[in-house]
Design an enzyme around this catalytic site. Structure first.
Site, PDB file in Angstrom:
ATOM      1  N   CYS A   2       0.797  -1.318   0.060  1.00  0.00           N
ATOM      2  CA  CYS A   2      -0.043   0.158   0.055  1.00  0.00           C
ATOM      3  C   CYS A   2       0.865   1.195   0.079  1.00  0.00           C
ATOM      4  O   CYS A   2       2.152   1.018   0.248  1.00  0.00           O
ATOM      5  CB  CYS A   2      -0.945   0.172   1.210  1.00  0.00           C
ATOM      6  SG  CYS A   2      -1.681  -1.510   1.687  1.00  0.00           S
ATOM      7  N   ARG A  27       1.020   2.189  -5.949  1.00  0.00           N
ATOM      8  CA  ARG A  27       1.411   1.103  -4.757  1.00  0.00           C
ATOM      9  C   ARG A  27       0.329   0.386  -4.438  1.00  0.00           C
ATOM     10  O   ARG A  27       0.521  -0.686  -3.636  1.00  0.00           O
ATOM     11  CB  ARG A  27       2.146   1.713  -3.734  1.00  0.00           C
ATOM     12  CG  ARG A  27       3.495   2.488  -3.785  1.00  0.00           C
ATOM     13  CD  ARG A  27       3.992   3.071  -2.605  1.00  0.00           C
ATOM     14  NE  ARG A  27       4.266   2.088  -1.552  1.00  0.00           N
ATOM     15  CZ  ARG A  27       5.402   1.535  -1.506  1.00  0.00           C
ATOM     16  NH1 ARG A  27       5.976   1.884  -2.457  1.00  0.00           N
ATOM     17  NH2 ARG A  27       5.679   0.277  -0.451  1.00  0.00           N
ATOM     18  N   TRP A  76      -3.640  -1.958  -1.436  1.00  0.00           N
ATOM     19  CA  TRP A  76      -3.783  -3.180  -2.086  1.00  0.00           C
ATOM     20  C   TRP A  76      -3.873  -4.218  -1.022  1.00  0.00           C
ATOM     21  O   TRP A  76      -3.121  -4.790  -0.290  1.00  0.00           O
ATOM     22  CB  TRP A  76      -2.181  -3.212  -2.615  1.00  0.00           C
ATOM     23  CG  TRP A  76      -2.242  -4.412  -3.939  1.00  0.00           C
ATOM     24  CD1 TRP A  76      -2.535  -4.608  -5.230  1.00  0.00           C
ATOM     25  CD2 TRP A  76      -1.640  -5.705  -3.378  1.00  0.00           C
ATOM     26  NE1 TRP A  76      -2.420  -5.648  -5.553  1.00  0.00           N
ATOM     27  CE2 TRP A  76      -1.920  -6.459  -4.923  1.00  0.00           C
ATOM     28  CE3 TRP A  76      -0.948  -6.406  -2.350  1.00  0.00           C
ATOM     29  CZ2 TRP A  76      -1.217  -7.852  -4.796  1.00  0.00           C
ATOM     30  CZ3 TRP A  76      -0.275  -7.637  -2.667  1.00  0.00           C
ATOM     31  CH2 TRP A  76      -0.716  -8.310  -3.956  1.00  0.00           C
ATOM     32  N   ASN A 102       1.250   0.044   5.813  1.00  0.00           N
ATOM     33  CA  ASN A 102       1.860  -0.713   4.578  1.00  0.00           C
ATOM     34  C   ASN A 102       2.625  -2.083   5.033  1.00  0.00           C
ATOM     35  O   ASN A 102       3.540  -1.866   5.971  1.00  0.00           O
ATOM     36  CB  ASN A 102       2.662   0.291   3.789  1.00  0.00           C
ATOM     37  CG  ASN A 102       3.274  -0.559   2.645  1.00  0.00           C
ATOM     38  OD1 ASN A 102       2.819  -1.783   2.089  1.00  0.00           O
ATOM     39  ND2 ASN A 102       4.513  -0.448   2.255  1.00  0.00           N
ATOM     40  N   GLY A 103       2.108  -2.995   4.827  1.00  0.00           N
ATOM     41  CA  GLY A 103       2.890  -4.227   5.326  1.00  0.00           C
ATOM     42  C   GLY A 103       2.020  -5.570   5.783  1.00  0.00           C
ATOM     43  O   GLY A 103       0.787  -5.352   5.079  1.00  0.00           O
ATOM     44  N   GLU A 503       9.788 -11.655 -21.557  1.00  0.00           N
ATOM     45  CA  GLU A 503       9.701 -10.332 -20.893  1.00  0.00           C
ATOM     46  C   GLU A 503       8.505  -9.696 -22.182  1.00  0.00           C
ATOM     47  O   GLU A 503       7.480  -9.136 -21.900  1.00  0.00           O
ATOM     48  CB  GLU A 503      10.933  -9.389 -21.206  1.00  0.00           C
ATOM     49  CG  GLU A 503      10.665  -7.842 -21.202  1.00  0.00           C
ATOM     50  CD  GLU A 503       9.894  -7.501 -19.877  1.00  0.00           C
ATOM     51  OE1 GLU A 503       9.782  -8.055 -18.927  1.00  0.00           O
ATOM     52  OE2 GLU A 503       9.728  -6.115 -19.906  1.00  0.00           O
ATOM     53  N   LYS A 507       5.108  -8.675 -20.676  1.00  0.00           N
ATOM     54  CA  LYS A 507       4.300  -7.218 -20.728  1.00  0.00           C
ATOM     55  C   LYS A 507       3.001  -7.350 -21.607  1.00  0.00           C
ATOM     56  O   LYS A 507       2.015  -6.575 -21.200  1.00  0.00           O
ATOM     57  CB  LYS A 507       5.204  -6.402 -21.890  1.00  0.00           C
ATOM     58  CG  LYS A 507       6.339  -5.619 -21.255  1.00  0.00           C
ATOM     59  CD  LYS A 507       6.478  -4.839 -20.021  1.00  0.00           C
ATOM     60  CE  LYS A 507       6.540  -5.577 -18.709  1.00  0.00           C
ATOM     61  NZ  LYS A 507       7.534  -5.372 -17.716  1.00  0.00           N
ATOM     62  N   GLU A 510       0.256  -8.762 -19.009  1.00  0.00           N
ATOM     63  CA  GLU A 510       0.015  -8.122 -17.677  1.00  0.00           C
ATOM     64  C   GLU A 510      -1.047  -6.689 -18.045  1.00  0.00           C
ATOM     65  O   GLU A 510      -1.679  -6.165 -17.355  1.00  0.00           O
ATOM     66  CB  GLU A 510       1.093  -7.664 -16.892  1.00  0.00           C
ATOM     67  CG  GLU A 510       2.301  -6.892 -17.567  1.00  0.00           C
ATOM     68  CD  GLU A 510       3.299  -6.559 -16.335  1.00  0.00           C
ATOM     69  OE1 GLU A 510       3.189  -6.831 -15.214  1.00  0.00           O
ATOM     70  OE2 GLU A 510       4.589  -6.601 -16.943  1.00  0.00           O
ATOM     71  N   HIS A 526       7.666 -29.127 -29.199  1.00  0.00           N
ATOM     72  CA  HIS A 526       7.702 -30.343 -27.942  1.00  0.00           C
ATOM     73  C   HIS A 526       6.316 -30.016 -27.119  1.00  0.00           C
ATOM     74  O   HIS A 526       6.349 -30.424 -25.891  1.00  0.00           O
ATOM     75  CB  HIS A 526       8.712 -30.481 -27.252  1.00  0.00           C
ATOM     76  CG  HIS A 526       9.982 -30.657 -27.775  1.00  0.00           C
ATOM     77  ND1 HIS A 526      10.386 -31.975 -28.478  1.00  0.00           N
ATOM     78  CD2 HIS A 526      11.150 -29.883 -27.963  1.00  0.00           C
ATOM     79  CE1 HIS A 526      11.549 -31.937 -29.286  1.00  0.00           C
ATOM     80  NE2 HIS A 526      11.965 -30.643 -28.614  1.00  0.00           N
ATOM     81  N   LYS A 630       3.027  -2.277  -8.407  1.00  0.00           N
ATOM     82  CA  LYS A 630       4.377  -2.091  -8.668  1.00  0.00           C
ATOM     83  C   LYS A 630       5.227  -2.831  -7.793  1.00  0.00           C
ATOM     84  O   LYS A 630       6.274  -3.337  -8.409  1.00  0.00           O
ATOM     85  CB  LYS A 630       4.592  -0.681  -8.761  1.00  0.00           C
ATOM     86  CG  LYS A 630       5.927   0.010  -8.893  1.00  0.00           C
ATOM     87  CD  LYS A 630       5.893   0.071 -10.525  1.00  0.00           C
ATOM     88  CE  LYS A 630       7.330   0.465 -10.994  1.00  0.00           C
ATOM     89  NZ  LYS A 630       7.434  -0.222 -12.387  1.00  0.00           N
TER      90      LYS A 630
HETATM   91  C1  G6P Z   1       5.950  -6.598  -9.688  1.00  0.00           C
HETATM   92  C2  G6P Z   1       5.636  -5.764 -10.714  1.00  0.00           C
HETATM   93  C3  G6P Z   1       6.672  -6.321 -11.744  1.00  0.00           C
HETATM   94  C4  G6P Z   1       8.145  -6.349 -11.189  1.00  0.00           C
HETATM   95  C5  G6P Z   1       8.057  -7.463 -10.099  1.00  0.00           C
HETATM   96  C6  G6P Z   1       9.294  -7.644  -9.435  1.00  0.00           C
HETATM   97  O1  G6P Z   1       5.197  -7.755  -9.867  1.00  0.00           O
HETATM   98  O2  G6P Z   1       4.523  -5.461 -10.887  1.00  0.00           O
HETATM   99  O3  G6P Z   1       6.596  -5.202 -12.876  1.00  0.00           O
HETATM  100  O4  G6P Z   1       8.927  -6.798 -12.238  1.00  0.00           O
HETATM  101  O5  G6P Z   1       7.224  -6.800  -9.127  1.00  0.00           O
HETATM  102  O6  G6P Z   1       9.758  -6.231  -8.996  1.00  0.00           O
HETATM  103  P1  G6P Z   1      10.964  -5.829  -8.415  1.00  0.00           P
HETATM  104  O7  G6P Z   1      10.838  -4.430  -8.076  1.00  0.00           O
HETATM  105  O8  G6P Z   1      11.653  -6.828  -7.600  1.00  0.00           O
HETATM  106  O9  G6P Z   1      11.979  -5.713  -9.758  1.00  0.00           O
END
Ligand code: G6P
Length: 635
Positions: A2, A27, A76, A102-103, A503, A507, A510, A526, A630
């Protein structure tokens, strides 16, 4: 996970808190809440809702929320569904102690059962135990020091001072909060507001928290962008810190020891414009366009005339384990190819969440490198701690100054991508790759001149990334409009571009909600071949185009032909000089030629744009995809 904010000063708190919350909405954004305290009238004003902060900014008015002290929260959900009831701030029984958190409080249920059974709980959250614990501790402390039977923060006064920095009232309150925190297992960054108290109390354990310094006002927040509009002077609270924050005075202690003087302020070099959208429709698009700058900033300082200086010493005869999550994990996988190619050192890569609870055995000769853009991902932090228990040397590669990873790891290499607000990591991934190239060169321990040409090529990466943005964007938009009509897409690659395919798929899924899978080009046969039809387009990265291993090029081209033969449409990403592949496929996105090992840079820029424009065509919430956040500060 959060975002939390606090304000204490002389201005109306409401607009400042809402502005700050909006900047850290990334966040967590499933619900929010705000509390403003008007000490002149003794009133407390509270609002909780499920709407975005922007609509609070439109609908809440200072006349209904007067006061110069306040706290706010953007949530969150971890315990209890997103709802008004579960939104923070949470309060004690009397509604006088308010907490944003937050936590995660891991032992909240046993605290409820053992100590707080007489309290009236109004939410399903773990957080709510905190104000109740503080209420109890405060009542106990007051009973010990005064003859008041009933606790009322407005009415107590206490004459004997316990500290030169704090009044007796502040000391009592602070002690009660400290005692309450001692019962908590788990992680927290909290801000506490108490009715009648003209300040705020903040504390952190394994969750980030900063204090922004103003003139006769101070700000508290989980993250720097929250305060940047007000100030760029920031104190990073450290693990275990507890701070009493008044408008003109700050007291910080760690354990029972005052550390105020030891927590210096840092000047944040980011401007508020850095943290805003800068005219782009979405933060993600802005951040993709900042990829060339992220490369420049990351190279700057590490790549000097005297060679590569990462600011840390790493021996070349080491074993390397990389741990990471999400996009950072794919950067780590690229890092394996890069370091093994450049330095010939074996690199093992593990998902942090797997590493943490498996029987991996590490010797103390292993250097563990944690890659985490936020520096706060719980799985990655746990992995770092586990590595330390094995006696390993630990290094964090992160974007966030003062983040938890930097405090746990023995050494840190910053990627310098600047603030990244879009939930989907983009420029931070590119910047992570740049550090991994530098690390590869550094570990190779060859005389600089042997790598001169390679390093010159690395210096061209900002230019190459810019060329993709300038020259390939139009055709990428066109293919994105095409992809937007499908529900399943494969991404394939080989070698250093296999993680890049992962990657690209991550992307796309998501932010556009299209099911996408990254696969080794040679592996589709396979199993996944069974899925290939005209409704499953494949985006293929054709490695090895310029200087690379021509057998990789040939093998991938062979795989592409096999895919075509099964009726799937194919879009290829390849270098400009490749005029062969277009004979066999439906579409080609051309990226600038470079040495094969560097091709992830231009290719990733193209894939980020492809995901962005596809999601945009589908009208998705690009910066805040559903169910994601994030930085994920829970395991
Ligand atoms: C979340 C984000 C991703 C990120 C991942 C790892 O899932 O949505 O975009 O790659 O965390 O985050 P970090 O801060 O450890 O790179």
């Amino acid at each position: 996970m959060c975002g939390i904010v606090g304000y204490v000063g002389e201005r109306a708190a409401l607009p400042i808190l809402l502005g700050s919350l909006q900047r850290i909405e990334y966040r967590g954004y499933d619900s929010c809440g705000i509390l403003v305290q008007d000490n002149a009238s003794g009133e407390v004003h509270l609002y909780k809702g499920l709407e975005p902060i922007a609509s609070l900014i439109q609908n809440l008015d200072v006349s209904q929320f007067p006061g110069t002290i306040g706290i706010g929260h953007t949530r969150w959900a971890t315990h209890g569904i997103p709802s008004k009831r579960n939104a923070h701030p949470h309060m004690d029984c009397k509604g006088e102690i308010a907490v944003v958190h937050n936590g995660i409080i891991e032992n909240f249920q046993s605290l409820k059962d053992r100590f707080l059974s007489s309290c009236q709980f109004r939410s399903e959250t773990d957080t709510e135990v905190i104000p109740h614990l503080i209420e109890k501790a405060l009542m106990k402390a007051m009973k010990a020091h005064t003859h008041h039977k009933d606790f009322s923060p407005l009415s107590y006064s206490y004459s004997h001072s316990h500290s030169q920095s704090l009044t007796a009232d502040e000391w009592l309150l602070k002690e009660a909060i400290r005692e309450s925190l001692s019962y908590l297992a788990g992680s927290y960054a909290i801000i506490v507001a108490v009715k009648g108290f003209d300040g705020l109390i903040a504390a952190r354990k394994e969750s980030p928290l900063i204090i922004g310094l103003g003139d006769r006002e101070n700000f508290i927040a989980s993250d720097v962008p929250a305060v940047l509009e007000q100030t760029n002077r920031v104190i990073y609270l450290e693990e275990g810190d507890l701070a009493v924050v008044k408008k003109d005075r700050i007291y910080i202690e760690n354990g029972a020891v005052e550390v105020t003087g030891r927590r210096g302020a840092s000047m944040i070099p980011w401007t508020i414009e850095d943290a805003e959208k800068g005219g782009y429709e979405h933060f993600m698009l802005k951040e993709i366009h900042e990829e060339p700058k992220a490369i420049i900033d990351t190279l700057r300082g590490y790549l000097t005339e005297d060679g590569i200086n990462l600011g840390i010493e790493i021996r070349s005869n080491i074993k390397i384990l990389m741990v990471a999550c999400g996009t950072s994990y794919y950067a780590a996988l690229c890092g394996k190819y890069i370091i093994e190619h450049l330095a010939g050192i074996p690199v093992r890569v593990e998902l942090a969440s797997e590493f943490n609870y498996s029987d991996f055995v590490l010797g103390d000769d292993v250097t563990v490198i944690a890659i985490t853009q936020s520096g706060e991902t719980a799985d990655t932090l746990t992995a770092l701690k586990k590595a330390k228990r094995f006696g390993c040397r630990t290094v964090a590669i992160t974007n966030v100054l003062g983040s938890s990873a930097t405090r746990i790891a023995d050494d840190t290499i910053y990627i310098r991508a600047g603030p990244e607000i879009g939930v989907a990591a983009t420029k931070s991934f590119i910047a992570q790759l740049i550090i991994l190239y530098l690390l590869g060169f550094y570990l190779a321990m060859k005389p600089e001149h042997e790598f001169e040409e390679w390093i010159e090529e690395l210096k061209r990466m900002p230019q190459l990334a810019q060329m993709v943005l300038d020259d390939a964007d139009a055709e990428i938009r066109q293919y994105a409009r095409y992809l937007a009509g499908f529900e399943d897409v494969f991404f394939v690659g080989r070698g250093v571009n296999l993680p890049v395919a992962f990657e690209g798929a991550l992307k796309l899924k998501e932010i556009s909600y299209i099911h996408a899978e990254g696969y080794a080009a040679g592996e589709l046969k396979h199993g996944p071949f069974a899925l290939l039809t005209q409704d499953t387009p494949v985006v293929a990265i054709l490695s090895g185009g310029s200087d690379g291993d021509s057998s990789i090029y040939e093998k991938t081209l062979g795989n592409i032909k096999e895919i075509k033969a099964r009726g799937a449409p194919v879009i290829v990403i390849t270098v400009k000089s490749d005029d062969e592949v277009e004979k066999y496929v439906d579409a080609v996105i051309h990226v600038p030629d470079t040495r094969d090992i560097f091709s992830p840079i231009p290719t990733t820029v193209a894939l980020h744009l492809l995901a962005y424009w596809t999601a945009r065509t589908r009208g998705c919430e690009i910066d805040k995809p559903r169910n994601l956040a994030k930085s994920v500060t829970v395991e």
